[in-house]
Write a protein that holds these residues in place. Structure first.
Motif, short mmCIF file in Angstrom:
data_model
loop_
_atom_site.label_atom_id
_atom_site.label_comp_id
_atom_site.label_asym_id
_atom_site.label_seq_id
_atom_site.Cartn_x
_atom_site.Cartn_y
_atom_site.Cartn_z
N ALA A 1 0.81 -1.21 0.00
CA ALA A 1 0.00 0.00 0.00
C ALA A 1 0.85 1.27 0.00
O ALA A 1 0.32 2.36 -0.21
CB ALA A 1 -0.94 0.01 1.21
N GLY A 2 2.15 1.12 0.26
CA GLY A 2 3.04 2.28 0.21
C GLY A 2 3.66 2.67 1.53
O GLY A 2 4.31 3.73 1.61
N ALA A 3 3.48 1.86 2.58
CA ALA A 3 4.06 2.20 3.88
C ALA A 3 5.59 2.18 3.83
O ALA A 3 6.19 1.36 3.16
CB ALA A 3 3.57 1.22 4.95
N LEU A 4 6.20 3.10 4.56
CA LEU A 4 7.65 3.16 4.66
C LEU A 4 8.18 2.45 5.91
O LEU A 4 9.38 2.33 6.08
CB LEU A 4 8.12 4.62 4.71
CG LEU A 4 8.39 5.31 3.38
CD1 LEU A 4 8.87 6.72 3.62
CD2 LEU A 4 9.41 4.54 2.55
N GLY A 5 7.28 2.00 6.76
CA GLY A 5 7.72 1.31 7.97
C GLY A 5 6.61 0.44 8.51
O GLY A 5 5.42 0.67 8.24
N PHE A 6 7.00 -0.58 9.27
CA PHE A 6 6.03 -1.49 9.88
C PHE A 6 6.57 -1.87 11.25
O PHE A 6 7.65 -2.45 11.37
CB PHE A 6 5.84 -2.75 9.02
CG PHE A 6 4.73 -3.63 9.49
CD1 PHE A 6 3.48 -3.59 8.88
CD2 PHE A 6 4.92 -4.51 10.56
CE1 PHE A 6 2.45 -4.41 9.33
CE2 PHE A 6 3.89 -5.33 11.00
CZ PHE A 6 2.65 -5.27 10.39
N LEU A 7 5.81 -1.53 12.29
CA LEU A 7 6.24 -1.80 13.66
C LEU A 7 5.15 -2.51 14.44
O LEU A 7 3.96 -2.35 14.16
CB LEU A 7 6.58 -0.50 14.38
CG LEU A 7 7.83 0.28 13.97
CD1 LEU A 7 7.91 1.55 14.80
CD2 LEU A 7 9.07 -0.56 14.14
N LEU A 8 5.58 -3.27 15.45
CA LEU A 8 4.64 -3.83 16.41
C LEU A 8 4.55 -2.87 17.60
O LEU A 8 5.48 -2.14 17.90
CB LEU A 8 5.12 -5.21 16.88
CG LEU A 8 5.29 -6.25 15.77
CD1 LEU A 8 5.81 -7.56 16.36
CD2 LEU A 8 3.98 -6.48 15.03
N ALA B 1 10.49 6.04 17.83
CA ALA B 1 11.09 7.31 17.42
C ALA B 1 12.03 7.11 16.24
O ALA B 1 12.07 7.93 15.31
CB ALA B 1 11.84 7.93 18.59
N GLN B 2 12.78 6.00 16.24
CA GLN B 2 13.69 5.71 15.14
C GLN B 2 12.92 5.53 13.83
O GLN B 2 13.36 6.00 12.77
CB GLN B 2 14.51 4.46 15.45
CG GLN B 2 15.59 4.16 14.42
CD GLN B 2 16.36 2.89 14.75
OE1 GLN B 2 16.20 2.31 15.81
NE2 GLN B 2 17.19 2.45 13.82
N ALA B 3 11.77 4.86 13.90
CA ALA B 3 10.97 4.64 12.70
C ALA B 3 10.43 5.95 12.15
O ALA B 3 10.39 6.16 10.93
CB ALA B 3 9.82 3.69 13.01
N VAL B 4 10.02 6.85 13.03
CA VAL B 4 9.52 8.16 12.60
C VAL B 4 10.64 8.97 11.95
O VAL B 4 10.46 9.58 10.89
CB VAL B 4 8.89 8.93 13.79
CG1 VAL B 4 8.62 10.38 13.40
CG2 VAL B 4 7.60 8.24 14.23
N HIS B 5 11.80 8.97 12.58
CA HIS B 5 12.95 9.67 11.99
C HIS B 5 13.31 9.09 10.63
O HIS B 5 13.60 9.82 9.67
CB HIS B 5 14.16 9.59 12.92
CG HIS B 5 14.12 10.55 14.06
ND1 HIS B 5 13.78 10.19 15.33
CD2 HIS B 5 14.34 11.89 14.11
CE1 HIS B 5 13.82 11.25 16.13
NE2 HIS B 5 14.15 12.30 15.41
N ASP C 1 13.79 6.90 4.64
CA ASP C 1 14.29 5.56 4.90
C ASP C 1 13.12 4.64 5.27
O ASP C 1 12.06 5.09 5.67
CB ASP C 1 15.29 5.56 6.07
CG ASP C 1 16.64 6.11 5.66
OD1 ASP C 1 16.89 6.23 4.45
OD2 ASP C 1 17.44 6.43 6.56
N ALA C 2 13.35 3.35 5.18
CA ALA C 2 12.36 2.37 5.59
C ALA C 2 12.84 1.64 6.82
O ALA C 2 14.00 1.24 6.90
CB ALA C 2 12.12 1.36 4.46
N LEU C 3 11.97 1.47 7.80
CA LEU C 3 12.32 0.69 8.97
C LEU C 3 11.20 -0.29 9.24
O LEU C 3 10.05 0.10 9.44
CB LEU C 3 12.55 1.58 10.18
CG LEU C 3 13.19 0.90 11.40
CD1 LEU C 3 13.99 1.89 12.23
CD2 LEU C 3 12.15 0.22 12.29
N ILE C 4 11.54 -1.56 9.20
CA ILE C 4 10.59 -2.62 9.50
C ILE C 4 11.07 -3.31 10.76
O ILE C 4 12.27 -3.52 10.95
CB ILE C 4 10.49 -3.62 8.34
CG1 ILE C 4 10.11 -2.89 7.06
CG2 ILE C 4 9.46 -4.70 8.63
CD1 ILE C 4 10.22 -3.73 5.82
#
Length: 225
Positions: A99-106, A115-119, A125-128
C-alpha cells in the motif's frame, strides 16, 4: 525543525500513549490525532505532516486503506506512512508495504524504535521491525512476485547493485555510507538513481524489487546486536 506527525488509532489509550511518547522527543511534534482511518486521511491531507503513524485495525477505513489513499500507486505527492499494529501477521506486513508504507512496527517495539521509525520515514528511509524482516524475505521469495518485476530503464552500475543489496537488507542511508565507505550524499544520489531506473517511489519498493529478482536470498534485516 520538528518532525510533524499525525497519529491514528481507534483505542484512545493507545492513541494518547503514542502521542505522549512522540511529543516527549525533542524534535517530534504530533500535530493531529484520529480514531479512524477516514478522519486520519482527512487530517493528513489537510495538515501534510512529515510522517503518518497508523494502526491497521480501525473501523471504517482501516490503516492499510488509509495508507493506500495517502501513499499508494497513483498518489501524486505521497506522504510517509509508518504502520503500527499489535498483530504480527504476514498478510498485514505485505499489505502495508504494497500500500506504500515506509515502515512497519509492532506496538511492543518500545519508545526508542518508535522514534527511530519516525525519523527514518521522515528521511525517506524504511524501517521494518527487526523481528519481522528475516521472515519477510523468505516468505516473499517463496511466494514469488505478484507480477513480473520490471526491467530497469538503464542497466544498474556495480555500485548501484551494492546499494540495492544494502537497502534490501534494511540498512539506513548512514549505515550504507559506512558499509560501502561512501558519503551520505553519494548514497542518496545512488538511491535516487535506483528509483528512477526501477520506476519505483521509495526504498521499500527498491527492496521488494531486489528480492523479486533474486538479488537478496537470505540475511534480510539487521544483524543481531
Amino acid at each position: 525543525m520538528s518532525i510533524r506527525v499525525v497519529v491514528a488509532d481507534d483505542q484512545e489509550i493507545v492513541r494518547t500513549g503514542l502521542t505522549m511518547i512522540l511529543d516527549a522527543q525533542p524534535d517530534i511534534e504530533v500535530v493531529g490525532a484520529a480514531a479512524d482511518g477516514r478522519r486520519a486521511v482527512e487530517l493528513a491531507r489537510r495538515l501534510r505532516p512529515d510522517v503518518c503513524l497508523f494502526d491497521i485495525r480501525m473501523p471504517g477505513v482501516d490503516g492499510i486503506e488509509a495508507t493506500r489513499l495517502l501513499a499508494g500507486p497513483g498518489v501524486d505527492d505521497p506522504l510517509a506512512v509508518v504502520v503500527i499494529t499489535t498483530f504480527d501477521l504476514d498478510e498485514y506486513v505485505y499489505a502495508a508495504l504494497r500500500a506504500g508504507a515506509l515502515g512497519f512496527l509492532l506496538k511492543d517495539a518500545g519508545p526508542a524504535l518508535l522514534a527511530q521509525a519516525v525519523h527514518a520515514a521522515a528521511d525517506g528511509d524504511a524501517l521494518i521491525a527487526p523481528s519481522i524482516t528475516a521472515r519477510l524475505l523468505k516468505t516473499f521469495a517463496a511466494a514469488g512476485p505478484v507480477s513480473p518485476p520490471a526491467h530497469p530503464v538503464d542497466p544498474l552500475t556495480d555500485r548501484e547493485e551494492q546499494v540495492l543489496t544494502t537497502v534490501a537488507r534494511g540498512r539506513t542511508n548512514s549505515e550504507i555510507a559506512d558499509e560501502l565507505h561512501i558519503s551520505l550524499s553519494t548514497v542518496k544520489t545512488h538511491i535516487a538513481s535506483l528509483m528512477a531506473k526501477l520506476g519505483v517511489r521509495n526504498r521499500v519498493e527498491i527492496a521488494m524489487w531486489a528480492y523479486e529478482t533474486d538479488r537478496v536470498r537470505s540475511g534480510f534485516g539487521r544483524p543481531e546486536r
